[in-house]
Design an enzyme around this catalytic site. Structure first.
Site, PDB file in Angstrom:
ATOM      1  N   LYS A   1     -41.500   4.917  25.821  1.00 50.51           N
ATOM      2  CA  LYS A   1     -40.343   5.218  24.977  1.00 50.51           C
ATOM      3  C   LYS A   1     -40.591   4.547  23.620  1.00 50.51           C
ATOM      4  O   LYS A   1     -40.120   3.433  23.356  1.00 50.51           O
ATOM      5  CB  LYS A   1     -39.073   4.682  25.658  1.00 50.51           C
ATOM      6  CG  LYS A   1     -37.862   5.574  25.471  1.00 50.51           C
ATOM      7  CD  LYS A   1     -36.744   5.170  26.401  1.00 50.51           C
ATOM      8  CE  LYS A   1     -35.385   5.516  25.842  1.00 50.51           C
ATOM      9  NZ  LYS A   1     -35.161   6.892  25.453  1.00 50.51           N
TER      10      LYS A   1
HETATM   11  N1  PY5 Z   1     -36.247  12.367  27.606  1.00 49.19           N
HETATM   12  C1  PY5 Z   1     -36.104  11.776  26.405  1.00 49.19           C
HETATM   13  C2  PY5 Z   1     -36.894  12.267  25.243  1.00 49.19           C
HETATM   14  C3  PY5 Z   1     -35.199  10.720  26.262  1.00 49.19           C
HETATM   15  O1  PY5 Z   1     -35.057  10.135  25.083  1.00 49.19           O
HETATM   16  C4  PY5 Z   1     -34.441  10.289  27.380  1.00 49.19           C
HETATM   17  C5  PY5 Z   1     -33.450   9.176  27.246  1.00 49.19           C
HETATM   18  C6  PY5 Z   1     -34.626  10.939  28.603  1.00 49.19           C
HETATM   19  C7  PY5 Z   1     -35.553  11.967  28.685  1.00 49.19           C
HETATM   20  C8  PY5 Z   1     -33.894  10.514  29.841  1.00 49.19           C
HETATM   21  O2  PY5 Z   1     -34.333   9.261  30.265  1.00 49.19           O
HETATM   22  P1  PY5 Z   1     -33.384   8.266  31.056  1.00 49.19           P
HETATM   23  O3  PY5 Z   1     -32.765   9.056  32.147  1.00 49.19           O
HETATM   24  O4  PY5 Z   1     -34.299   7.226  31.567  1.00 49.19           O
HETATM   25  O5  PY5 Z   1     -32.368   7.761  30.102  1.00 49.19           O
HETATM   26  N2  PY5 Z   1     -32.899   9.050  25.976  1.00 49.19           N
HETATM   27  C9  PY5 Z   1     -32.209   7.876  25.560  1.00 49.19           C
HETATM   28  C10 PY5 Z   1     -30.957   7.628  26.374  1.00 49.19           C
HETATM   29  O6  PY5 Z   1     -30.500   6.492  26.362  1.00 49.19           O
HETATM   30  C11 PY5 Z   1     -31.912   7.952  24.088  1.00 49.19           C
HETATM   31  C12 PY5 Z   1     -31.082   9.106  23.675  1.00 49.19           C
HETATM   32  C13 PY5 Z   1     -30.738   9.086  22.244  1.00 49.19           C
HETATM   33  O7  PY5 Z   1     -30.422   8.522  27.013  1.00 49.19           O
END
Ligand code: PY5
Length: 328
Positions: free
Chosen positions: A155
């Site tokens: 990330k």
């Molecule tokens: N894919 C991307 C590109 C992401 O940024 C995120 C999470 C996910 C998938 C889902 O991952 P997880 O389920 O582990 O959260 N994005 C972050 C979030 O906090 C940042 C969003 C702005 O949801």
């Protein structure tokens, strides 16, 4: 109330945590981050941090990719996060952001010979998407960054230029969220969410070789579907046209929760309303993250000591008093 953060090895007011404009990560995107939700259970007067350890373990893996040294172990960073939330006395849903980055004020693109920095802050946070009836999504022209360009499992802050391009293109075309394809034109993910299709009673989602961020919500949903609903998940490459004809589509993410997708590229998905499997999974997911599903309490880290986690009727505390005050 003063908001506190943790920066350069100490707790300090959020407003005082600043970096200079020459900072490497600001110029080149050389940082890693996490998004963690704290979910306020009013009945139990408790704030539950969801899958805290898993987030810090993913952060540690991201940091290995970017050659960033974290100041402490994932376990210690979990404790630090609990302490930060306690100090802020949150009594509402919050979003916690750990950020590890190249903090040197140095010109020159590289990962080596730079100082690492670490910040941790938390802010009150409600819904990420304002679309209670479900998301209307659009496939965008930007392709998801391939793993061989920037490791997509990590990330990395710089990767989010890709997400920002995608989200804004979708927004400018009138959609709520973007669907990004891979360099090979298979379905990848949203700008900040993983994506699932319900096809003939099974869940189908892009496998990790499809340049996705391997989401923690994705993993939670796979487990809930399997163990609570007896629904298996197939991880494989997924064509865009399969989304159009799927029975249901939804997105998952820490910020987005389980978000139903009701329309893609101006085509209604299924009936055009939130599907039954999506609705059930969303309900189970909410039970889990608010500490209301006993079987999944191990996913929840309580912020406040148990003796303050009384039900509202048991609490003999004036309204408006912070839980941190009660904890002393
Ligand atoms: N894919 C991307 C590109 C992401 O940024 C995120 C999470 C996910 C998938 C889902 O991952 P997880 O389920 O582990 O959260 N994005 C972050 C979030 O906090 C940042 C969003 C702005 O949801």
């Amino acid at each position: 109330m003063n908001a506190y953060c943790y920066f350069r090895s100490q707790f300090m007011p959020l407003a005082e945590a600043k970096v200079g404009i020459v900072t490497h990560a600001l110029n080149y995107g050389t940082g890693c981050f996490e998004g963690i939700r704290g979910n306020w259970n009013a009945e139990q007067q408790q704030l539950y941090l969801f899958r805290l350890r898993d987030h810090f373990e993913r952060l540690a893996r991201s940091c290995r990719v970017l050659k960033i040294q974290l100041p402490d172990s994932p376990e210690a960073l979990c404790e630090l996060t609990v302490e930060l939330c306690r100090r802020n006395g949150f009594r509402e849903d919050v979003y916690v952001r750990p950020l590890a980055f190249k903090g040197s004020e140095a010109i020159g693109v590289r990962l080596h010979d730079l100082q690492d920095d670490f910040a941790l802050f938390a802010v009150p946070f409600g819904n990420y998407h304002e679309a209670p009836d479900g998301l209307r999504c659009g496939t965008v022209s930007w392709r998801r960054v391939p793993d061989l360009a920037i490791p997509t499992r990590a990330k990395v802050t710089g990767i989010y230029v890709n997400s920002a391009l995608a989200r804004t293109e979708a927004h400018e075309h009138g959609y709520d969220e973007a669907i990004m394809l891979t360099k090979d034109d298979y379905v990848c993910e949203g700008s900040g969410e993983n994506i699932f299709a319900v096809i003939r009673g099974q869940l189908v989602t892009p496998d990790p070789s499809q340049d996705i961020l391997v989401g923690i919500t994705r993993d939670s949903v796979i487990q809930l579907a399997r163990d609570e609903l007896g629904i298996p998940t197939i991880e494989r490459s997924l064509a865009r046209n399969e989304l159009y004809v799927a029975d249901e589509v939804f997105m998952t993410g820490t910020a987005a929760h389980v978000s139903p997708v009701i329309e893609i590229d101006h085509r209604p998905i299924g009936t055009g309303a939130i599907g039954p499997i999506t609705a059930r999974l969303r309900e189970l997911y909410f039970q889990a993250i608010y500490g209301r599903h006993p079987k999944y309490l191990h996913w929840c880290t309580p912020v406040y000591p148990a003796h303050t986690a009384l039900s509202a009727s048991e609490r003999d505390v004036p309204a408006g008093m912070a839980a941190a005050d009660i904890a002393g």
